[in-house]
Design an enzyme around this catalytic site. Sequence first.
Site, mmCIF file in Angstrom:
data_model
loop_
_atom_site.group_PDB
_atom_site.id
_atom_site.type_symbol
_atom_site.label_atom_id
_atom_site.label_comp_id
_atom_site.label_asym_id
_atom_site.label_seq_id
_atom_site.Cartn_x
_atom_site.Cartn_y
_atom_site.Cartn_z
ATOM 1 N N CYS A 247 1.187 -1.341 0.285
ATOM 2 C CA CYS A 247 0.278 0.130 0.243
ATOM 3 C C CYS A 247 1.388 1.289 -0.203
ATOM 4 O O CYS A 247 1.802 1.309 -0.609
ATOM 5 C CB CYS A 247 -0.863 -0.403 1.514
ATOM 6 S SG CYS A 247 -0.499 -0.360 2.674
ATOM 7 N N ARG A 252 -1.968 -0.869 5.664
ATOM 8 C CA ARG A 252 -3.565 -1.062 4.368
ATOM 9 C C ARG A 252 -3.497 -2.418 4.227
ATOM 10 O O ARG A 252 -3.751 -3.226 3.887
ATOM 11 C CB ARG A 252 -3.613 -0.377 3.493
ATOM 12 C CG ARG A 252 -4.309 0.863 4.081
ATOM 13 C CD ARG A 252 -5.373 1.719 3.232
ATOM 14 N NE ARG A 252 -3.704 2.207 2.952
ATOM 15 C CZ ARG A 252 -3.583 2.996 1.624
ATOM 16 N NH1 ARG A 252 -4.994 4.180 0.923
ATOM 17 N NH2 ARG A 252 -2.848 3.894 1.548
#
Lengths: 299, 145
Positions: A247, A252
């Site tokens: 990410c 994430r």
Amino acid sequence: MSAELDSAAKFTEYAHPERLVTTEWLAERLGQPGLVVVESDEDVLLYETGHIPGSVKVDWHTELNDPVVRDYVNGEQFAALLGSKGIARDTTVVIYGDKNNWWAAYALWVFTLFGHEDVRLLDGGRDLWIAEGRPLTTDVTEVTPVEYPVVERDDSVIRAFKDDVLAHFGNPLIDVRSPEEYNGERTSAPAYPEEGALRAGHIPTAASVPWARAAAADGTFKPRAELDAIYRDEAGLEDGDDVIAYCRIGERSSHTWFVLAYLLGFEQVRNYDGSWTEWGSAVRVPIVTGAERGEVPTR
Amino acid sequence: MDATTLPARLSETREDFLALGVRDRLQLLLEFSNELPELPERYRDHPDLFEKVEECQSPVYIFVELEHGRVHLHATAPAESPTTRGFASILVQGLDGLPVDEVLAVPADYPQSLGLSEAVSPLRVRGMTGMLGRVKRQVRKRIAA
């Protein structure tokens, strides 16, 4: 001294149901010896405004990162951190947090780098706990420090570095950022601060699957069939694949790593925590802009 | 940073933070967070007036108005974003009611001087820097209008 597993029916569809607990399971076991509940949020003060009774806080910025080198804490630092939170090597740790367990999954991934065996996520995280009207407290949790052994961090199994990604072309990559970041319109999530990548776009051949697609509206993980539809049917992952997720700074994609490794059962999944803030600033690495995945680079 | 250009309230806030250990600085920030004033009734239904602070990870909106040469700063951020609320509250309490030139003279690196980098991380402190920059920009815009 592991706590018993949560036998919720939904979890039995997942490859590793032992990695999740329901709010109900946790509510019945608060205060049980051998179980420590950890809150890990994006907002460093959210825990202080109210947390699950008896839980301790682990902050990703200030506690899991090395203060100097761009890296995670080392074995000594991790041992000191966990010991100070009352976590022993055989403690069952249940982590929960805000925003669909985004940071909770990140903390779980870091715990896993150190091989902490029994670490689970609270399905639905902080928001579901609150939505169900379960108790929060601002009472300071009294912790009795314990000894946690110094364990060397193992970066070889679930962590990928830039060179690993360069050597990985031809195998699946999952970009879990927003479509705007993937296309190259911006270098950080909408409504998030720019974090200094010099180029925008994605790593060639990476499939775009924004991380939060794995979460249902109530913050719990989607059922197995829906996850299979997203990651297998749509993104094209197949059994036996060696997958790297990334990410912006690896947070994430920890969430997606959790989904791929523990819910869908892929055995080779790594999180590239250097992610876009490294790739997007590195010299002479290939980048693709636009909605297409792009071709395997020829060198 | 030139201390003489710092408004008294911001200067006191800084002294208060720096007098504390890292852990207690978080508690003080939480107190600020809890003290962020509610928006005045007349602005509650006017999201159009507010500017979003893009540098912050959490949604925070600010709105500056000038009255007789003095700055009035309004800010709103959700309860789930206590750190951001704390940053906004420090600025609202420190700047509200000050003459325009004093607000514009606040050093841009004031947020970095509070000793919060260790407590909440430099990246998070950048959100407050963005907020301060946007406050000053709104003030300049209102003067020019």
